[in-house]
Write a protein that holds these residues in place. Structure first.
Motif, short mmCIF file in Angstrom:
data_model
loop_
_atom_site.label_atom_id
_atom_site.label_comp_id
_atom_site.label_asym_id
_atom_site.label_seq_id
_atom_site.Cartn_x
_atom_site.Cartn_y
_atom_site.Cartn_z
N ARG A 106 -1.58 5.21 -8.70
CA ARG A 106 -0.27 4.58 -8.87
C ARG A 106 -0.01 3.49 -7.85
O ARG A 106 1.02 2.81 -7.92
N VAL A 107 -0.92 3.31 -6.90
CA VAL A 107 -0.74 2.33 -5.83
C VAL A 107 -1.84 1.28 -5.92
O VAL A 107 -3.03 1.61 -5.96
N ARG A 108 -1.45 0.03 -5.94
CA ARG A 108 -2.40 -1.09 -6.01
C ARG A 108 -2.33 -1.88 -4.70
O ARG A 108 -1.27 -2.33 -4.30
N PHE A 109 -3.48 -2.03 -4.05
CA PHE A 109 -3.54 -2.69 -2.75
C PHE A 109 -4.05 -4.13 -2.89
O PHE A 109 -4.90 -4.43 -3.74
N GLY A 110 -3.54 -5.01 -2.01
CA GLY A 110 -4.01 -6.38 -1.99
C GLY A 110 -3.61 -7.06 -0.70
O GLY A 110 -2.65 -6.66 -0.03
N ARG A 111 -4.34 -8.10 -0.33
CA ARG A 111 -4.03 -8.84 0.90
C ARG A 111 -2.94 -9.87 0.60
O ARG A 111 -3.00 -10.56 -0.41
N ASP A 171 5.22 1.74 -10.63
CA ASP A 171 4.05 1.12 -10.01
C ASP A 171 4.42 0.81 -8.57
O ASP A 171 5.54 0.38 -8.31
N VAL A 172 3.45 0.92 -7.67
CA VAL A 172 3.65 0.54 -6.27
C VAL A 172 2.60 -0.51 -5.91
O VAL A 172 1.40 -0.25 -6.01
N LEU A 173 3.06 -1.69 -5.53
CA LEU A 173 2.18 -2.72 -4.97
C LEU A 173 2.25 -2.59 -3.46
O LEU A 173 3.33 -2.49 -2.88
N ALA A 174 1.08 -2.56 -2.80
CA ALA A 174 1.01 -2.42 -1.35
C ALA A 174 0.17 -3.56 -0.79
O ALA A 174 -0.98 -3.74 -1.18
N THR A 175 0.75 -4.35 0.12
CA THR A 175 0.03 -5.50 0.67
C THR A 175 0.11 -5.52 2.19
O THR A 175 1.02 -4.96 2.79
N ASP A 176 -0.87 -6.19 2.78
CA ASP A 176 -0.89 -6.37 4.23
C ASP A 176 -1.76 -7.59 4.53
O ASP A 176 -2.56 -8.01 3.70
#
Length: 280
Positions: free
Chosen positions: A198-203, A142-147
């Motif tokens: 496979r990538v989940r985005f969130g602030r 799993d890849v968590l991606a945040t910004d």
């Protein structure tokens, strides 16, 4: 509201914006950045009813502007530079380490791209992991991606890129993980649905966000963002990232960055790559 000359960014207004940005997201904006701030604020002025820089700043930093305009002010000021396979040696280190962990019996991996910008970094991670998965069907990831920026997160979730931006991606990976739009000239490329899933985005705000209460990540990429932080903020973020990593997990930072004095819970694996070395 002043409908006259938009003026220039005064020292007073620069200090107000710099103080707000540092408190909100940890980024320092010293005096020599004043002209850069002014250029970016003028772009924001074009999208609002304000024609005067000082009036706009007063509004954005007021209680009235807190909910709607302050996130846009942060978006306008912060830098979002990224690329696919940026600092490529990092992905080689990650691949070798994942293979070692698989050989030791691990099959599931959680990765965090902690300043993901427009998505190139997390999609690169997903490509690397998907290739390793193809070599060993037992691997899951799993890849968590945040910004901090909602604007770049929207672009990242759209997963659509220009021909120029995909140039760093090796051709075999482009063929496996990108789809070319036949309706656009010049062409655009979109990450495949299978990889996007496979990538989940969130602030997430690295300065004020609520970090995981337990270590859960095998690898964290937090690159080219802490260079803008004060020494105290950087040390605090490093401690939080350390706590979010599983023992033995890897932290990747940018090649122009440093974690400062050697953290007692990290050992150096490669340039700007650190392993959580303690068991706690």
């Amino acid at each position: 509201m002043n409908a006259g000359n938009s003026g220039s960014l005064s020292a007073r207004d620069h200090r107000k914006v710099a103080q707000f940005i540092e408190q909100a997201v940890g980024i320092q904006l010293p005096e020599h950045k004043r002209s850069l701030i002014e250029v970016r604020l003028r772009k924001r002025l074009k999208e609002t009813r304000y024609t005067n820089v000082s009036d706009y700043i007063d509004y954005a930093l007021s209680e009235e502007g807190a909910v709607t305009e302050q996130p846009r002010l942060i978006d306008a000021i912060t830098t979002n530079k990224t690329a696919f396979f940026r600092e490529p040696a990092h992905f080689q280190v990650l691949s070798h380490w994942i293979i070692e962990q698989q050989e030791a019996g691990q099959s599931g991996f959680k990765l965090w791209s902690a300043a993901c910008s427009t998505g190139e970094e997390p999609y690169t991670l997903a490509m690397v992991m998907a290739e390793l998965q193809g070599q060993s069907g037992s691997l899951n990831f799993d890849v968590l991606a945040t910004d901090i920026s909602e604007t770049v997160l929207q672009k990242a979730a759209g997963a659509t890129y220009s021909a120029e931006s995909i140039e760093p991606i090796p051709l075999p990976l482009r063929e496996n993980y990108l789809l070319r739009s036949l309706k656009q000239t010049p062409p655009l490329y979109r990450v495949t649905k299978e990889l996007r899933e496979r990538v989940r985005f969130g602030r997430f705000n690295l300065i004020s966000g609520s970090y995981p209460s337990k270590p859960g990540f095998d690898a964290i990429f937090c690159r080219n963002v802490m260079i803008y932080f004060s020494a105290d903020d950087r040390a605090r973020v490093i401690r939080q990232l350390h706590a979010a990593l599983k023992p033995g997990g890897l932290l990747f930072i940018g090649h122009s960055e440093s974690i400062g004095p050697v953290h007692p819970g990290f050992e150096t694996v490669a340039p700007t790559v650190y392993r959580r070395s303690d068991g706690g």
